[in-house]
Design an enzyme around this catalytic site. Sequence first.
Site, mmCIF file in Angstrom:
data_model
loop_
_atom_site.group_PDB
_atom_site.id
_atom_site.type_symbol
_atom_site.label_atom_id
_atom_site.label_comp_id
_atom_site.label_asym_id
_atom_site.label_seq_id
_atom_site.Cartn_x
_atom_site.Cartn_y
_atom_site.Cartn_z
ATOM 1 N N GLU A 62 0.917 -1.097 -0.045
ATOM 2 C CA GLU A 62 0.117 -0.084 -0.080
ATOM 3 C C GLU A 62 0.865 1.259 0.172
ATOM 4 O O GLU A 62 1.886 1.236 0.790
ATOM 5 C CB GLU A 62 -0.903 -0.018 1.235
ATOM 6 C CG GLU A 62 -1.866 1.084 1.217
ATOM 7 C CD GLU A 62 -2.848 1.347 2.368
ATOM 8 O OE1 GLU A 62 -3.838 2.003 2.291
ATOM 9 O OE2 GLU A 62 -2.801 0.440 3.323
ATOM 10 N N GLY A 83 3.314 2.228 10.540
ATOM 11 C CA GLY A 83 3.012 1.956 11.686
ATOM 12 C C GLY A 83 2.809 0.403 11.685
ATOM 13 O O GLY A 83 3.571 -0.453 12.444
ATOM 14 N N ALA A 84 1.923 0.168 10.810
ATOM 15 C CA ALA A 84 1.377 -1.325 10.442
ATOM 16 C C ALA A 84 0.630 -1.240 9.166
ATOM 17 O O ALA A 84 0.428 -0.443 8.671
ATOM 18 C CB ALA A 84 0.608 -1.737 11.802
ATOM 19 N N GLU A 119 -2.641 -3.922 6.899
ATOM 20 C CA GLU A 119 -3.619 -4.554 7.307
ATOM 21 C C GLU A 119 -3.837 -5.742 6.385
ATOM 22 O O GLU A 119 -4.704 -6.402 6.064
ATOM 23 C CB GLU A 119 -4.845 -3.900 7.449
ATOM 24 C CG GLU A 119 -5.227 -3.544 5.936
ATOM 25 C CD GLU A 119 -4.993 -1.836 5.840
ATOM 26 O OE1 GLU A 119 -5.766 -1.190 4.991
ATOM 27 O OE2 GLU A 119 -3.964 -1.345 6.482
ATOM 28 N N ASN A 120 -2.846 -6.128 5.723
ATOM 29 C CA ASN A 120 -2.671 -7.042 4.392
ATOM 30 C C ASN A 120 -3.738 -8.224 5.142
ATOM 31 O O ASN A 120 -3.684 -8.846 6.097
ATOM 32 C CB ASN A 120 -1.519 -7.668 4.473
ATOM 33 C CG ASN A 120 -0.179 -6.702 4.377
ATOM 34 O OD1 ASN A 120 -0.269 -5.938 3.346
ATOM 35 N ND2 ASN A 120 0.646 -6.861 5.194
ATOM 36 N N HIS A 135 -6.439 -1.270 15.576
ATOM 37 C CA HIS A 135 -6.597 -0.775 13.987
ATOM 38 C C HIS A 135 -6.557 -1.694 12.988
ATOM 39 O O HIS A 135 -7.457 -1.766 11.823
ATOM 40 C CB HIS A 135 -5.786 0.732 14.151
ATOM 41 C CG HIS A 135 -5.902 1.286 12.721
ATOM 42 N ND1 HIS A 135 -6.789 2.431 12.702
ATOM 43 C CD2 HIS A 135 -5.544 1.136 11.529
ATOM 44 C CE1 HIS A 135 -6.706 2.789 11.435
ATOM 45 N NE2 HIS A 135 -5.952 2.035 10.697
ATOM 46 N N GLU A 136 -5.636 -2.454 12.882
ATOM 47 C CA GLU A 136 -5.016 -3.350 11.882
ATOM 48 C C GLU A 136 -6.456 -4.364 11.630
ATOM 49 O O GLU A 136 -6.644 -4.833 10.699
ATOM 50 C CB GLU A 136 -3.862 -3.726 11.714
ATOM 51 C CG GLU A 136 -2.782 -2.526 11.759
ATOM 52 C CD GLU A 136 -3.061 -1.603 10.674
ATOM 53 O OE1 GLU A 136 -3.550 -1.957 9.554
ATOM 54 O OE2 GLU A 136 -2.566 -0.329 10.969
ATOM 55 N N GLU A 153 -9.842 4.752 6.165
ATOM 56 C CA GLU A 153 -8.953 4.989 7.472
ATOM 57 C C GLU A 153 -9.657 5.881 8.546
ATOM 58 O O GLU A 153 -9.332 5.410 9.601
ATOM 59 C CB GLU A 153 -7.844 5.715 6.820
ATOM 60 C CG GLU A 153 -6.678 4.894 6.004
ATOM 61 C CD GLU A 153 -6.002 3.877 6.836
ATOM 62 O OE1 GLU A 153 -6.355 3.527 8.267
ATOM 63 O OE2 GLU A 153 -5.751 2.824 6.080
#
EC number: 3.4.11.2
Length: 869
Positions: free
Chosen positions: A122, A262-263, A265-266, A298-299, A321
């Site tokens: 992403e 930060g991370a 979400e795949n 969040h993820e 988001e």
Amino acid sequence: MLAKAKYRKDYKQPDFTVTDIYLDFQLDPKHTVVTAITKFQRLNNEATSLCLDGHSFQFSSIKFNGEPFSDYQQDGESLTLDLKDKSADEFEIEIVTFLVPAENTSLQGLYQSGEGICTQCEAEGFRQITYMLDRPDVLARYITKITADKTKYPFLLSNGNRIASGELEDGRHWVEWNDPFPKPSYLFALVAGDFDLLQDKFITKSGREVALELYVDRGNLNRATWAMESLKKAMKWDEDRFNLEYDLDIYMIVAVDFFNMGAMENKGLNIFNSKFVLANPQTATDDDYLAIESVIAHEYFHNWTGNRVTCRDWFQLSLKEGLTVFRDQEFSSDTGSRAVNRINNVKFLRTVQFAEDASPMSHPIRPEKVIEMNNFYTVTVYEKGAEVIRMLHTLLGEQGFQKGMQLYIAENDGKAATCEDFVSAMERANNLDLNQFRRWYSQSGTPELLISDAYDEKTHTYRLTVSQSTPPTADQMEKVNLHIPLKVALYDANGTKQMLQHNGELLSDVLNVTEKDQVFEFHGIYGRPIPALLCDFSAPVKLDYDYKTEQLLGLLKFADNQFIRWDAAQMLFAQELRRNVVRFQQGEALEISPEILTALSYVLNHYEKDIELATLILTLPKEMEFAESFKTIDPDGISAARAFMQAQIAESLKDDFLRVYTHIRLNDYQVTQQDIALRVMRNLCLTYLAYTNLGNNLVQKHYNNANNMTDTLAALSVATKAALLCRDVLLADFEQKWQHDGLVMDKWFALQATRPDDNVLEIIQLLMDHPSFNFNNPNRLRSLVGSFANHNLKAFHNVSGSGYRFLTDVLIRLNESNPQVAARLIEPLIRFSRFDAQRQTLMKRALERLSVVENLSKDLFEKIEKALQ
């Protein structure tokens, strides 16, 4: 350079889509071979060519339906296939590419992180792996086979469920993964490496067992437990609050040290910056624990709001988001302190997002124009986007909001949706007209509410006159009226809350501000009330109401809304600081109001009524928080005035701070809401006491007695900021203990970057060669360079321009290696309009120097161009 902009209005459906893709990775850090077999489906019968996105790899071969194919054209960004002689509605293309993960310092696409290999796709990273329709409205099913050396890479991970594995005679092994849910290319993920594995399981509300796997670098298993518990808590909360259940058989998280964000979400395989996974009491602070819990949630929440329902195009980014930030904020509020979470979110919004609204990069939460998509992963899209969702929740209530959510999910599951799809679902589910509310998606800038009041003693009528306006922004000169929910309360002089009524009818405490000028009338008000305006920060706006000191002191003491009590303290602090900045500029002695000291003493001596709120009220705003209340920022004046106020509060309330500090006692470290609150209060007392004659001995003792990183860092931080005699000894001790742990050393680097010394820049330049510092690691850069530029107001904005020149040198170097991180770090430079003429000239000079850099990245070009135009 000439970079081409993309516009939201130009969106067109693709001529072709992808239904299935088979990826074969022969992994090697210096020579990876990728074979992509992609099944395409024609959507436009008139289309005669297919343009695939791709760059930063070596192209080897292409086949069309199994046969070699040569009717194509390449440029630096794409591969265009001539299909005028190919009329089939469905066809298969096989493309082979070569990659060198070890040399990919951009940390996008496929790259090496430490000894492992991972991906970040992403927004547009997949195109650095192979040629593809790399856009979020192309959703396909993925099967991924990974082959690699078994000794070096014993774990081979990708999206979905494991379906096969095997070993080869040459010491390599392979694993095949199948993700049955169609997804866009930005959600593809791959990880290969040698890890410690923490395993657990979660039973969904329908009775399905989900395997949970958390992968961390060898030796870090004892720092993974909190992240796993946070994941299970998030999965349960999403079922309970949003009725959303996980869909795959496995959920994996991998922590990596080299990561731009930060991370990520795949689908089924989240890749995390290790900062948001690893924690134990010795290495992580309370804030770290809470941040990990929030980011893990969040993820995970993206599985539905982002993955199952994704974005049609990147202009719709806030669809996933903004909504998911709102969801993670609600999770933190439901599982912790709602008031503390709300206040901390507002502090960040006012300091960072309001500044972005006033900058050259100002944009609506749904931007209209983009050059480099990575530049729009912003606090506006995320945090202001979440505030827009929150306003909908305020207007609709929890029940109405959930009705809208259920309709939105039902209509868009498995699709690429738009912001309009979301608002429309909310509108139809609640039979409500949201036409004016939609303007929040298209209008940039921070709205301002000018409020005046009048009281008629004869008729016992109180009137609030509200005028709304939004100042022109860099991207939009003309503004329109918004629908702003303004939550209010009225108190009498004794602190009794008044009923809101008009002509005998009870009124909602949420006033709907929709016109440029509106009058709201309240009847049955006996005595002029004190208004509490913008309760819970019901809209992301600036408030202009002429509060008198005694009104703010009253709200601070008796308001039943915790946000209002805290905000009253913020306004008192800001009023006092502004007066002292003027005194500083005029060479006069600085002073502090006795009324403020009395009020703070009252809060401190009654802290046990609400420990968390008392701590927030007693915490002096940071320099950058104060700076947002100035039209022209005076770094020297703000720094001097804040330092004076801190010292005066400390000296005046020394005995009270010492009594509370001594009274609070904690034994074993626990991450509970109560213990965190007590630690924060005790460490706040220590912070103030450091500025008294008790400081040096007390701080040194606190550091030596600490049994957790929260207390250790509290002592080290205040020793550094107060420039205590023990500072250098403590910094050296901390460095010696933790020099081999990058995440812990990030805390040390950040403290060094924000120290108040006149020679702080020289110290930072020396630290760039520190053995623990790695220029190619975004976490190290953010902790040292980012902390200096964003949080050391006086030093970075030194009138010599040395701070600007230093940052420019770093950005020139980063332009080649990691332009995405460079574009994050440039932010303080492009906001020159907030400063005096001398500093503006120096900052513009730095930007002009950057603008002529050879091969300037799109990431930097877009921001520099907007700043200088």
